[in-house]
Design an enzyme around this catalytic site. Sequence first.
Site, PDB file in Angstrom:
ATOM      1  CE1 TYR A 116      -3.189   2.904   0.425  1.00 28.31           C
ATOM      2  CE2 TYR A 116      -3.213   2.575   2.794  1.00 28.31           C
ATOM      3  CZ  TYR A 116      -3.630   3.262   1.683  1.00 28.31           C
ATOM      4  OH  TYR A 116      -4.510   4.316   1.827  1.00 28.31           O
ATOM      5  CB  CYS A 117       1.014   4.297   0.133  1.00 34.06           C
ATOM      6  SG  CYS A 117       1.621   5.994   0.029  1.00 34.06           S
ATOM      7  CG  LEU A 118       5.895   5.801   0.707  1.00 36.53           C
ATOM      8  CD1 LEU A 118       6.653   6.389   1.877  1.00 36.53           C
ATOM      9  CD2 LEU A 118       6.533   6.216  -0.585  1.00 36.53           C
TER      10      LEU A 118
END
Length: 604
Positions: free
Chosen positions: A335-337
Amino acid sequence: MTRMTKIAKEAPVAKPRAPGCAAPEAQEKHRVPHPYRDLDRMSRAMMARYTAGVSPFSMLEAWNDWALHLSRAPGRQIELAEKAVQNTFKLTDFAIHKSLNTPVEPPFSPSAYDHRFTSDKWTAMPYALWQQSALATQDWWEDATADLRGVSRANSDRVGFLIRQMLDVFAPSNFPALNPEILDETIKQRGMNLIEGLRHYGEDLLQTLSQTPKKVPEGFEIGKDLAATPGQVIYRNDLFELIQYSPTTETVQAEPVLIVPAWIMKYYILDLSPENSLIRYLVGQGFTVFAISWCNPVAEQADLSLEDYRKRGVMQALDVINAVVPDQKIHATGYCLGGTILSIAAAKMAQLGDTRLASVSLFAAQVDFSEAGELLLFLDESQVAFLEDMMWAQGYLDRPQMSRAFASIRAEDLIYARAVRRYFLGQEDLPSDMLVWNDDTTRMPAKMHSEYLRGLFLENRLTAGRFCVEDRIIALKDISAPIFAVGTEKDHIAPWKSVYKLRLFTETDMSFLLVGGGHNGGIVSEPGHRHAHYRQGHWPKSALYEAPETWRDHTEVQDGSWWPAWIDWLRQQSSGSVAPPAMGAEALGYPPLIAAPGRYIHQR
């Protein structure tokens, strides 16, 4: 100052690099301590404390670029003068119709995320005219900072951003005498709203000056109300804890799921309240789930690198899961980074012939940063160097410094609309699990964040064929595991078109979902969520590329949460049901250590 002295005494030894492998930083020589250069860095670090980490040099360069080109563009000046006259006529016509009580449509409208003028009270005179005047001014400046030949797009966008910040400060909604909602509430409460707002302001000011975390509202206790899915921490190092969640079904899918969250926030965005916890939902659907809970780094961990997060984070978690669930591939989810570092890890695994991944799922995660949205407004060589020097002094990028950057992108709603409600209307912030999580930010280690900003955001090495892991360039096209990618329609952190571009750099079977909502709200979209919808696409290995707008316009919208669609996809990539595995693997050195959510989630 202690850390600066320590850095000045420790000169790193440069290692030889393989051909084609770029250095971790563009100016490697500045990492070697030198009294004069360190004095410069100390000066910039001190300045950064007063500018919230924003480089004034970068902003002045943008202003100069825009202003000098405009001063030498007489045709553009005439065009903007005409625009000003047109907006004035529109405002005059609107004012005349409103004064005569004849129906008229407002000529200017706020953006979808601007909630400052949503009250019906803004439709009455003179408030309607003040509102329209503010929006007309904003409209003119948007035009003035766009499409100016010779000005770099980055500088043009920066100037537009700065103008928006100034206009937001002077919007009529921010002044009690010009805001009908504040005036009506003050009369109704006989001024008690202003007294209550002053109390709120004092509390917030004290909290900001003391840098103490906000008190968690009652009913949102971490480990009890939030991040409450039962499980055990089965591994811990200085970087992360690995949580294994307890099964709730008689059988589970043979392949476990590993969740790699971003380290900019705590992992429990995916394990909020029980009714909207993605982790609890996964467990209830018959999956063995593991999740990484990253530490909140301190100054002594300033030298943690991206490679540490890959090798001692993602890869170590995979090794532990293989010990608990031997001879099974793993559904890796980022998720995301966390999705970015997972992509890097998956590409390196493919290069080494490591086939342990059954699938790769990426939620609001970017691998190409050439269109990374409004966060690019804060990034150029001057800005990155400014942030590096600030982190060099303190060892990390602190929580308030990141929060201000994200909030300023949507200042109309996230800063000023909230300030009006809290300080002038005297309203308390309504507690919610998302708000509690949003306030629970973490620090970013100096070295890792510098490598991330330079190698990925600034230089876009991952998709340019210049990103090295263990002195070898990696390529996303080597990933053979099927990919499930999710973008969100209103994402201003990882714009969905940027997420969609993953298709350009991979050659494996790929599914892509475009879901409603923003960076967080679109992902946390449990079944039964109001207004939830998504578009779903699938491309086999041989499929040709399709432009994102073309795909979106020809893809049917489906109502409801996207979670069941992901569960169905995971089951298609799985080999069937088996008995749940044991909790941990004590014989191999991975016993249960502490009940979930563990210790690192409570670090401040």
